[in-house]
Design a protein around this motif. Structure first.
Motif, PDB file in Angstrom:
ATOM      1  N   LYS A 164     -15.256  -0.870  10.170  1.00 18.39           N
ATOM      2  CA  LYS A 164     -13.968  -0.463  10.735  1.00 18.39           C
ATOM      3  C   LYS A 164     -13.248   0.559   9.874  1.00 18.39           C
ATOM      4  N   GLY A 165     -13.697   0.753   8.644  1.00 18.60           N
ATOM      5  CA  GLY A 165     -13.063   1.703   7.748  1.00 18.60           C
ATOM      6  C   GLY A 165     -11.744   1.205   7.189  1.00 18.60           C
ATOM      7  N   GLU A 166     -11.569  -0.085   7.107  1.00 15.94           N
ATOM      8  CA  GLU A 166     -10.326  -0.655   6.593  1.00 15.94           C
ATOM      9  C   GLU A 166     -10.411  -0.851   5.083  1.00 15.94           C
ATOM     10  N   GLU A 167      -9.247  -0.888   4.466  1.00 18.50           N
ATOM     11  CA  GLU A 167      -9.178  -1.198   3.051  1.00 18.50           C
ATOM     12  C   GLU A 167      -8.610  -2.600   2.889  1.00 18.50           C
ATOM     13  N   ASP A 168      -8.940  -3.213   1.782  1.00 19.28           N
ATOM     14  CA  ASP A 168      -8.409  -4.537   1.485  1.00 19.28           C
ATOM     15  C   ASP A 168      -7.003  -4.353   0.913  1.00 19.28           C
ATOM     16  N   THR A 169      -6.006  -4.670   1.717  1.00 22.47           N
ATOM     17  CA  THR A 169      -4.626  -4.524   1.269  1.00 22.47           C
ATOM     18  C   THR A 169      -3.966  -5.886   1.216  1.00 22.47           C
ATOM     19  N   GLU A 170      -3.090  -6.039   0.256  1.00 21.64           N
ATOM     20  CA  GLU A 170      -2.360  -7.289   0.100  1.00 21.64           C
ATOM     21  C   GLU A 170      -1.184  -7.278   1.067  1.00 21.64           C
ATOM     22  N   ARG A 171      -1.159  -8.241   1.943  1.00 20.55           N
ATOM     23  CA  ARG A 171      -0.032  -8.365   2.858  1.00 20.55           C
ATOM     24  C   ARG A 171       1.054  -9.154   2.158  1.00 20.55           C
ATOM     25  N   GLY A 172       2.272  -8.702   2.309  1.00 15.90           N
ATOM     26  CA  GLY A 172       3.380  -9.333   1.613  1.00 15.90           C
ATOM     27  C   GLY A 172       3.903 -10.554   2.333  1.00 15.90           C
ATOM     28  N   GLN A 173       4.856 -11.183   1.707  1.00 12.76           N
ATOM     29  CA  GLN A 173       5.484 -12.380   2.254  1.00 12.76           C
ATOM     30  C   GLN A 173       6.194 -12.070   3.572  1.00 12.76           C
ATOM     31  N   ASP A 174       6.784 -10.886   3.665  1.00 13.22           N
ATOM     32  CA  ASP A 174       7.489 -10.520   4.894  1.00 13.22           C
ATOM     33  C   ASP A 174       6.522 -10.422   6.079  1.00 13.22           C
ATOM     34  N   ASP A 175       5.347  -9.848   5.837  1.00 12.19           N
ATOM     35  CA  ASP A 175       4.345  -9.745   6.890  1.00 12.19           C
ATOM     36  C   ASP A 175       3.893 -11.134   7.334  1.00 12.19           C
ATOM     37  N   TYR A 176       3.652 -12.001   6.352  1.00 12.76           N
ATOM     38  CA  TYR A 176       3.243 -13.362   6.671  1.00 12.76           C
ATOM     39  C   TYR A 176       4.319 -14.077   7.476  1.00 12.76           C
ATOM     40  N   ALA A 177       5.584 -13.936   7.072  1.00 16.02           N
ATOM     41  CA  ALA A 177       6.695 -14.595   7.769  1.00 16.02           C
ATOM     42  C   ALA A 177       6.818 -14.082   9.200  1.00 16.02           C
TER      43      ALA A 177
END
Length: 87
Positions: free
Chosen positions: A44-57
């Motif tokens: 898919k050509g994606e990178e491993d990015t850290e999702r923040g707490q706001d995204d999780y919420a």
């Protein structure tokens, strides 16, 4: 004369080897899962990015609202969008 001890009996020593097999299978399963994840990311050509707490919420809120809507629909209640309530 007592019962014949089978390979699954605790006294036969087999649970130790079964435990080792289970551990090795778990390691193989984890490696396979990681390999599938990396392969999908490369395709898919994606990178491993850290999702923040706001995204999780936000994702949690969307999921909770979806389940609430399904529950209300089962009970025959219509939900109407309104202003968010803050505590």
């Amino acid at each position: 004369m007592g019962p014949i001890l089978g390979p699954k009996d605790r006294k036969s020593g087999c649970p130790r080897s079964a435990g080792r097999r289970a551990k090795s299978r778990a390691v193989i399963a984890a490696a396979h899962k990681l390999a599938r994840l990396i392969s999908a990311m490369r395709i898919k050509g994606e990178e491993d990015t850290e999702r923040g707490q706001d995204d999780y919420a936000e994702r949690y809120r969307e999921r909770a609202l979806g389940h609430l809507a399904l529950s209300a629909e089962k009970r025959g209640v219509n939900l109407m969008p309104g202003e968010p309530v803050t505590s």
